[in-house]
Design an enzyme around this catalytic site. Structure first.
Site, PDB file in Angstrom:
ATOM      1  N   TYR A 124       1.743  12.560  -0.910  1.00  0.00           N
ATOM      2  CA  TYR A 124       1.368  13.970  -0.985  1.00  0.00           C
ATOM      3  C   TYR A 124       2.158  14.846  -0.026  1.00  0.00           C
ATOM      4  CZ  TYR A 124      -2.728  14.137  -3.990  1.00  0.00           C
ATOM      5  OH  TYR A 124      -3.570  14.152  -5.056  1.00  0.00           O
ATOM      6  N   LYS A 191      -3.246  -0.880   0.354  1.00  0.00           N
ATOM      7  CA  LYS A 191      -2.531  -1.794  -0.555  1.00  0.00           C
ATOM      8  C   LYS A 191      -1.438  -2.462   0.283  1.00  0.00           C
ATOM      9  CE  LYS A 191      -1.722  -3.279  -4.788  1.00  0.00           C
ATOM     10  NZ  LYS A 191      -2.673  -4.021  -5.618  1.00  0.00           N
ATOM     11  N   ASP A 225      -7.332  -1.621  -5.353  1.00  0.00           N
ATOM     12  CA  ASP A 225      -7.719  -1.937  -6.737  1.00  0.00           C
ATOM     13  C   ASP A 225      -9.066  -2.666  -6.746  1.00  0.00           C
ATOM     14  OD1 ASP A 225      -6.097  -3.699  -5.372  1.00  0.00           O
ATOM     15  OD2 ASP A 225      -5.071  -4.478  -7.135  1.00  0.00           O
ATOM     16  N   ASP A 249      -7.625  10.551  -2.769  1.00  0.00           N
ATOM     17  CA  ASP A 249      -7.790  11.538  -3.838  1.00  0.00           C
ATOM     18  C   ASP A 249      -8.442  10.891  -5.061  1.00  0.00           C
ATOM     19  OD1 ASP A 249      -7.549  13.900  -5.225  1.00  0.00           O
ATOM     20  OD2 ASP A 249      -5.514  13.487  -5.895  1.00  0.00           O
TER      21      ASP A 249
END
Ligand code: NAD
Length: 363
Positions: A124, A191, A225, A249
């Protein structure tokens, strides 16, 4: 005491939900001098920019602001005004609670979690390179010379910066929130198994900070995930989540869905000195000007604002009024009815008026 608060009504449904929110906050009796500032797609015509400098100056001066959504064209045009405001004012913590409200369609009765999303870095950051540009080709050449995995010449590139500094301050904010609000646990989402250096740094920073809170705050890390699945299956297992910008987000919209939809999801962007409150939802252009959408998300954002201002009693009163109107299920907008086509649903302003009346009854 009178507080000066900047109000950015924004685009689309923004002005109508902002107007509804203002009525409800005023009904609590807290004296607020609203400094209204236009910003958004509509000010491009009038001011030549979607973010007039007067709007930013007003927020800097008043230090507390609340805004409606501002539209951003997808893939072209101006950069997101929302992202610009957060970066310009260094509002590094995006705080989004997701709590069960009786009367909504949510099945998650024990849902009560708070998301801390890092607001200034990650994909972002807005550092992007367009396919085929001189800068992109030179960057690709440089990267290809530095490591074995080759990027194709026809690639576009987005940069994902994650710093130790920005990671530490958002993670610390999450831990401090747990302590202050007598909660239990921080779950750090990442992640790092794939992005070993960026997400790896976020995770490593979290592990170090967690040591300072050992015995007071529980800590765990969860791969993003897996977290998506866990949240759908057993959201009540989680308490406070801390995430880098992009995962934050996506996961906060997932949690808004679990809590009963975007119409009721509040949020805040908080920095060291300035705080800006806003609903999670966007400008929903197809509903603009129809007095149809749910004002709850921005009203609950105002509850967070009153709490931030130290007006806990008024915050509690406003939240109780909202909850009791939704529980009753009579004076609510279409999205809170069991059947969205239910003809007894009321408009944005009528729901706000019912909340104002309930505030008076609770006083
Ligand atoms: P959106 O949130 O505007 O709307 C998606 C759908 O959610 C709507 O069609 C509607 O069905 C529902 N919804 C949203 N708000 C609601 C409310 N208050 N009551 C009832 N239902 C509601 O998302 P979008 O369509 O992806 O985005 C539209 C524009 O908003 C885009 O330009 C986007 O960039 C912008 N946006 C701004 C912000 C912000 O200002 N912080 C956040 C998200 C999106």
């Amino acid at each position: 005491m009178t507080y000066k608060v900047t109000l950015l009504p924004g685009d689309g449904i923004g002005p109508e939900v902002a107007f509804a929110m203002r009525k409800c906050v005023d009904a609590t009796g807290v004296a607020i001098d609203w400094e209204e500032q236009p910003a958004g797609e509509h000010t491009i015509k009038t001011c030549g920019t979607p973010l007039p400098k007067e709007a930013l100056e007003s927020i800097r001066r008043n230090k507390v602001a609340i805004k409606g959504p501002i539209a951003t064209p997808v893939g072209k045009g101006f950069r997101s005004v929302n992202v610009q405001i957060r970066q310009e004012l260094d509002l590094f913590a995006c705080v989004r609670p997701a709590r069960y409200i009786e009367g909504t369609k949510s099945k998650e009765k024990d849902l009560d979690l708070v998301i801390f999303r890092e607001n200034t870095e990650d994909l972002y950051a807005g550092i992007e390179f367009e396919k085929g540009s001189k800068e992109t080709l030179s960057l690709i050449k440089e990267i290809n010379s530095l490591q074995p995995r080759q990027i194709r010449e026809d690639a576009a590139i987005s940069i994902k910066p994650i710093s130790a500094y920005a990671s530490a301050r958002i993670i610390r904010a999450a831990f401090e929130y747990v302590v202050k609000h007598k909660r239990k646990k921080v779950s750090l989402v990442h992640k790092a198994n794939i992005m070993k250096f960026t997400d790896g740094l976020f995770l490593q920073t979290g592990r170090e900070i967690a040591k300072e809170y050992e015995g007071r705050v529980e800590f765990e890390d969860v791969i993003v995930d897996n977290m998506s699945m866990q949240l759908v299956q057993r959201p009540s297992y989680y308490d406070v989540l801390v995430l880098p910008n992009l995962y934050g987000d996506i996961i906060s919209d997932l949690c808004a869905g679990l809590a009963g939809g975007l119409g009721i999801a509040p949020g805040a962007n908080i920095g060291d000195e300035i705080a800006l409150f806003e609903p999670v939802h966007g400008s929903a252009p197809k509903y603009a000007g129809k007095n149809k959408v749910n004002p709850t998300a921005i009203i609950l954002s105002a509850v967070m604002m009153l709490d931030y201002l130290g007006e806990q009693k008024a915050a509690e009163k406003l939240e109780s009024a909202v909850r009791s109107i939704i529980k009753e299920g009579k004076d609510v907008t279409y999205d809170l009815k069991l059947d969205r086509a239910d003809q007894t649903s009321v408009g944005t302003q009528e729901m706000a008026d019912a909340i104002c009346r309930r505030i008076k009854e609770l006083s």
